[in-house]
Design a protein around this motif. Sequence first.
Motif, PDB file in Angstrom:
ATOM      1  N   LEU A  27       0.828  -1.209   0.000  1.00  0.00           N
ATOM      2  CA  LEU A  27       0.000   0.000   0.000  1.00  0.00           C
ATOM      3  C   LEU A  27       0.862   1.258   0.000  1.00  0.00           C
ATOM      4  O   LEU A  27       0.477   2.285  -0.587  1.00  0.00           O
ATOM      5  N   ALA A  28       2.027   1.194   0.645  1.00  0.00           N
ATOM      6  CA  ALA A  28       2.913   2.365   0.629  1.00  0.00           C
ATOM      7  C   ALA A  28       3.380   2.671  -0.792  1.00  0.00           C
ATOM      8  O   ALA A  28       3.420   3.839  -1.205  1.00  0.00           O
ATOM      9  N   ARG A  29       3.741   1.654  -1.540  1.00  0.00           N
ATOM     10  CA  ARG A  29       4.167   1.881  -2.930  1.00  0.00           C
ATOM     11  C   ARG A  29       3.045   2.513  -3.756  1.00  0.00           C
ATOM     12  O   ARG A  29       3.304   3.363  -4.613  1.00  0.00           O
ATOM     13  N   ALA A  30       1.823   2.089  -3.501  1.00  0.00           N
ATOM     14  CA  ALA A  30       0.694   2.630  -4.266  1.00  0.00           C
ATOM     15  C   ALA A  30       0.486   4.120  -4.008  1.00  0.00           C
ATOM     16  O   ALA A  30      -0.127   4.815  -4.836  1.00  0.00           O
ATOM     17  N   LEU A  31       0.999   4.622  -2.881  1.00  0.00           N
ATOM     18  CA  LEU A  31       0.838   6.047  -2.588  1.00  0.00           C
ATOM     19  C   LEU A  31       1.601   6.935  -3.564  1.00  0.00           C
ATOM     20  O   LEU A  31       1.315   8.133  -3.664  1.00  0.00           O
ATOM     21  N   LYS A  54      -0.570  -1.503  13.986  1.00  0.00           N
ATOM     22  CA  LYS A  54      -0.511  -0.056  14.132  1.00  0.00           C
ATOM     23  C   LYS A  54       0.756   0.528  13.497  1.00  0.00           C
ATOM     24  O   LYS A  54       0.696   1.515  12.764  1.00  0.00           O
ATOM     25  N   ILE A  55       1.912  -0.082  13.812  1.00  0.00           N
ATOM     26  CA  ILE A  55       3.170   0.474  13.300  1.00  0.00           C
ATOM     27  C   ILE A  55       3.195   0.460  11.773  1.00  0.00           C
ATOM     28  O   ILE A  55       3.568   1.452  11.128  1.00  0.00           O
ATOM     29  N   ALA A  56       2.810  -0.677  11.172  1.00  0.00           N
ATOM     30  CA  ALA A  56       2.952  -0.818   9.719  1.00  0.00           C
ATOM     31  C   ALA A  56       2.147   0.225   8.948  1.00  0.00           C
ATOM     32  O   ALA A  56       2.704   0.917   8.089  1.00  0.00           O
ATOM     33  N   ALA A 107       3.734   3.402   6.867  1.00  0.00           N
ATOM     34  CA  ALA A 107       3.390   3.441   5.439  1.00  0.00           C
ATOM     35  C   ALA A 107       2.799   4.783   5.049  1.00  0.00           C
ATOM     36  O   ALA A 107       3.099   5.332   3.989  1.00  0.00           O
ATOM     37  N   ALA A 108       1.957   5.334   5.914  1.00  0.00           N
ATOM     38  CA  ALA A 108       1.300   6.606   5.618  1.00  0.00           C
ATOM     39  C   ALA A 108       2.256   7.785   5.693  1.00  0.00           C
ATOM     40  O   ALA A 108       1.956   8.865   5.171  1.00  0.00           O
ATOM     41  N   LEU A 130      -4.715   2.006   6.749  1.00  0.00           N
ATOM     42  CA  LEU A 130      -3.834   3.076   6.261  1.00  0.00           C
ATOM     43  C   LEU A 130      -4.519   4.430   6.382  1.00  0.00           C
ATOM     44  O   LEU A 130      -3.922   5.418   6.845  1.00  0.00           O
ATOM     45  N   GLN A 131      -5.765   4.502   5.994  1.00  0.00           N
ATOM     46  CA  GLN A 131      -6.510   5.767   6.034  1.00  0.00           C
ATOM     47  C   GLN A 131      -6.636   6.315   7.448  1.00  0.00           C
ATOM     48  O   GLN A 131      -6.769   7.527   7.641  1.00  0.00           O
TER      49      GLN A 131
END
Length: 480
Positions: free
Chosen positions: A120-124, A166-168, A172-173, A467-468
Amino acid sequence: MTDLTHRPRPLFIDGLWHEGHAEARIAVMDPATSEIFARIGAADRDQTGMACAAAARAFPAWRSLTGAARAQVLEGFAQGLRARHAALVALQMRNNGKPRAEAELDLADAAACFDYYAGLARALDSPAPVQDLSEDGLTGRGLAHAVGPVGLIVPWNFPLVTSAWKIAPALAAGCSVVLKLSEMTPLAELVYGDIAAEMGLPAGVLNILTGFAEVGQALCDHPQIAKLSFTGSNPVGAQVMEAAARRIVPVSLELGGKSPIVVMADADPARAAELVLDGIFMNAGQMCSATSRLIVEAPIAPDLIDAVVEGARARRLGAPDGAQMGPITTAPQYRHVLEHFARAKAEGARCLTGGAARTDLAGQFVAPTVYADVPTDSFLWRAELFGPILSVRQAASEHEAIALANDTEFGLAATVVTADAARGQRIASQIAAGHIWVNAPQIILPQSQWGGFRASGIGRELGPAGLQAYQQRSFITTQG
């Protein structure tokens, strides 16, 4: 095997390990033997402030990295956990009393969570799509921003897992993190600091505190913390929410549950019994999602209840390496469970099996317990007991089963067991709970969703929603 119990400097603040300055030290216990096997230092309020300030300093640069760069860090955490597999499994067996299979599952779940949020981080990095807003040439696009430095407070029943949840997504965000560990099980999650140091994670992006209630309070009150995320009991969750309200910052709460498992008459009794037993006795019932209320349609009730009682009596307790169910993890919770047994006996509850400590075993063991014909106004039916205690009621119809399932102040999870797939979906859609399994064990995958209705909490973890939870959103409207 790496020794993870020797931690002379247990605080990870601004990229360095520190001694704890609190006067009291944390005693770490093996609940299977009641042995204290480690003592570590704890943070004080000043050190909590240091960690929050470090997170605030680190936030701008961390937020500015590409999603791909943050994804590499998340994958590094997953790899670091897997590289410590043997040591972390052994530590969770010792500090939590988890059977080996449960400890291994927890470790796998935590690593998978970091891998998922790396994706999901890459998709950002993909640009936000432009929308046509009107015929006047107005266009718009929505943007997601990291909320800021975040305070994360995690419980003792699932070390590594609840913290990974929580950390991940926070990292990522683009958020920096201050993580406050439970004083009951503080050792396993300190490896996140070890992994961060190995990878060269920028100082202050991840800070980890051991400590008592004053640390959690100081974290909630700190003016540089932009969001709070808490998993734990409802009374403490209310305090966290009160602190967030004073500062007008967002809060996520994952709190208690009194989850039902609804078994219809067409279900296979053997499969249903397996789901019932695992739903209440996994982790010795110390789960907010434990399906502690069995609602069974009357025609199947005698056979199912007999099978559940037989399975409860056959559950292997003892040393975690050979057990199916471990001890109660903390001494306070062990006392609470014994108090529940005493109260149930005083109130005349019909106990089919269990209802007592296992005094033949060293440590904090209690017998898997089943109560039948539990009144709906009994504390057994209404309160979260956080132990291996199952309450049973029969239902005359699907309609009554759904009504009984929803007769609770909570709404975290539920299970439905039926041979009719359409019926399973129909019942599940009418149960007010955040996550519902139909003919499935309590598998919680990173790409799913977790969080409850009503008193079970606020907000969602896992999946895109997780993530949101660490993002703020803005919208840009442009003419021409």
